[in-house]
Design a protein around this motif. Structure first.
Motif, PDB file in Angstrom:
ATOM      1  N   ALA A 183       0.861  -1.077   0.110  1.00 60.37           N
ATOM      2  CA  ALA A 183       0.156  -0.066  -0.004  1.00 60.37           C
ATOM      3  C   ALA A 183       0.829   1.311  -0.122  1.00 60.37           C
ATOM      4  O   ALA A 183       0.518   2.242  -0.648  1.00 60.37           O
ATOM      5  N   TYR A 184       1.787   1.371   0.801  1.00 53.44           N
ATOM      6  CA  TYR A 184       2.704   2.442   0.790  1.00 53.44           C
ATOM      7  C   TYR A 184       3.527   2.629  -0.353  1.00 53.44           C
ATOM      8  O   TYR A 184       3.622   3.645  -0.878  1.00 53.44           O
ATOM      9  N   ASP A 185       4.074   1.439  -1.152  1.00 56.26           N
ATOM     10  CA  ASP A 185       4.696   1.348  -2.186  1.00 56.26           C
ATOM     11  C   ASP A 185       3.948   2.052  -3.253  1.00 56.26           C
ATOM     12  O   ASP A 185       4.330   2.921  -4.231  1.00 56.26           O
ATOM     13  N   THR A 186       2.723   1.658  -3.572  1.00 58.95           N
ATOM     14  CA  THR A 186       1.566   2.182  -4.418  1.00 58.95           C
ATOM     15  C   THR A 186       1.399   3.503  -4.200  1.00 58.95           C
ATOM     16  O   THR A 186       1.173   4.556  -4.989  1.00 58.95           O
ATOM     17  N   ALA A 187       1.020   4.112  -3.005  1.00 54.41           N
ATOM     18  CA  ALA A 187       0.964   5.397  -2.627  1.00 54.41           C
ATOM     19  C   ALA A 187       1.841   6.185  -2.886  1.00 54.41           C
ATOM     20  O   ALA A 187       1.864   7.419  -3.341  1.00 54.41           O
ATOM     21  N   ARG A 188       3.097   5.832  -2.849  1.00 47.95           N
ATOM     22  CA  ARG A 188       4.400   6.629  -3.252  1.00 47.95           C
ATOM     23  C   ARG A 188       4.222   6.842  -4.777  1.00 47.95           C
ATOM     24  O   ARG A 188       4.481   8.246  -4.998  1.00 47.95           O
ATOM     25  N   TYR A 189       4.139   5.877  -5.609  1.00 44.76           N
ATOM     26  CA  TYR A 189       4.057   6.032  -6.839  1.00 44.76           C
ATOM     27  C   TYR A 189       3.016   7.228  -7.361  1.00 44.76           C
ATOM     28  O   TYR A 189       3.007   7.906  -8.222  1.00 44.76           O
ATOM     29  N   MET A 190       1.685   6.926  -6.624  1.00 41.42           N
ATOM     30  CA  MET A 190       0.851   7.836  -6.647  1.00 41.42           C
ATOM     31  C   MET A 190       0.954   9.475  -6.457  1.00 41.42           C
ATOM     32  O   MET A 190       0.647  10.142  -7.215  1.00 41.42           O
ATOM     33  N   LEU A 191       1.693   9.374  -5.625  1.00 41.08           N
ATOM     34  CA  LEU A 191       2.008  10.734  -5.042  1.00 41.08           C
ATOM     35  C   LEU A 191       3.216  11.511  -6.157  1.00 41.08           C
ATOM     36  O   LEU A 191       2.778  12.630  -6.639  1.00 41.08           O
ATOM     37  N   LEU A 192       4.073  10.814  -6.563  1.00 41.70           N
ATOM     38  CA  LEU A 192       5.023  10.932  -7.668  1.00 41.70           C
ATOM     39  C   LEU A 192       4.248  11.371  -9.002  1.00 41.70           C
ATOM     40  O   LEU A 192       4.618  12.566  -9.697  1.00 41.70           O
TER      41      LEU A 192
END
Length: 268
Positions: A35-44
């Protein structure tokens, strides 16, 4: 008064869906690295779409104060600009940047939408709180904090979209941006469980904007700033709930005749 239909003025317990959201944002611990990895890509990705939007003057003209000169030194910074704004107007600006080109993430279900729209509110409140903390000798938020709130906003908007079609009753999907952003922004500001519920109730009482600006013959650029407007409204509700401790409306959903269920969904 004998013979008259007297309705009780005793306020009911809050509608369970509002309580469920408040409990989730206040208590749920996210322990998924995926979830955190996906959210990081989403933020970028969302920051990239917002910077590309800066090439379009029609977007840029929306990003400043609501009236010329209404700036807040030390307030919230709007990426790619020199603006420092109050968190309400900054939420609108950042949300507008992210959504302007319709390139940010998409979720298709019974209702469609772009859950990363919620970053308008989340980034504005995070920067507001962090700069305030730095001035007062406190600890600013981290990017991981931002990702945590973003995950929760995605879950709220995404799960509601799985089971509810707002477009079928003529309402735009940014109603779920306002709902999710209201909940997480109130929690970010330190709101109690009761204050989160109160803020959520105000979000439902707003009902929803008509989606006619997405369809012929009325299609127009409001569709590019509608999510920013939802973020702006969400931060207003959050600040009112926490800073002003405004009263909430416990049966905003279920009240007969006047509640959201009856007004928008004919009792469903």
């Amino acid at each position: 008064m004998s013979g008259h239909d007297i309705r009780s003025a005793v306020r009911p317990d809050p509608d369970q869906p509002m309580v469920d959201i408040a409990n989730y944002v206040a208590d749920y611990v996210i322990d998924s690295q995926e979830a955190y990895d996906t959210a990081r890509y989403m933020l970028l990705d969302s920051l990239a779409t917002s910077m590309l939007a800066m090439k379009f003057p029609d977007c840029v003209k929306h990003l400043g104060p609501i009236v010329p000169g209404a700036v807040l030194p030390g307030g919230v910074r709007v990426p790619g600009t020199s603006h420092e704004l109050d968190p309400v107007q900054a939420a609108f600006a950042i949300g507008t940047q992210i959504r302007w080109l319709d390139f940010n993430d998409t979720w298709l279900a019974a209702e469609w939408g772009h859950p990363s729209d919620n970053l308008g509110a989340i980034l504005a409140v995070a920067d507001y709180l962090s700069r305030k903390a730095e001035r007062e000798g406190g600890t600013p938020l981290t990017v991981r904090d931002v990702l945590t709130w973003a995950i929760k906003a995605h879950e709220i908007q995404g799960c509601y979209a799985l089971k509810n079609s707002f477009n079928r009753v003529g309402l735009d999907h940014v109603i779920l941006v306002r709902l999710a952003s209201t909940a997480v922004a109130t929690a970010m500001l330190g709101g109690s469980r009761e204050q989160i519920i109160n803020a959520i109730s105000h979000s439902w009482i707003d009902n929803g904007v008509l989606r006619t600006y997405r369809h012929a013959p009325n299609t127009g650029p409001r569709k590019s700033w509608a999510a920013g407007d939802a973020c702006r409204r969400a931060v207003t509700h959050a600040l009112n709930a926490v800073d002003k401790n405004v009263v909430g409306y416990p049966s905003a959903l279920s009240a007969k005749t006047w509640g959201f269920y009856d007004i928008a969904f004919k009792g469903r």
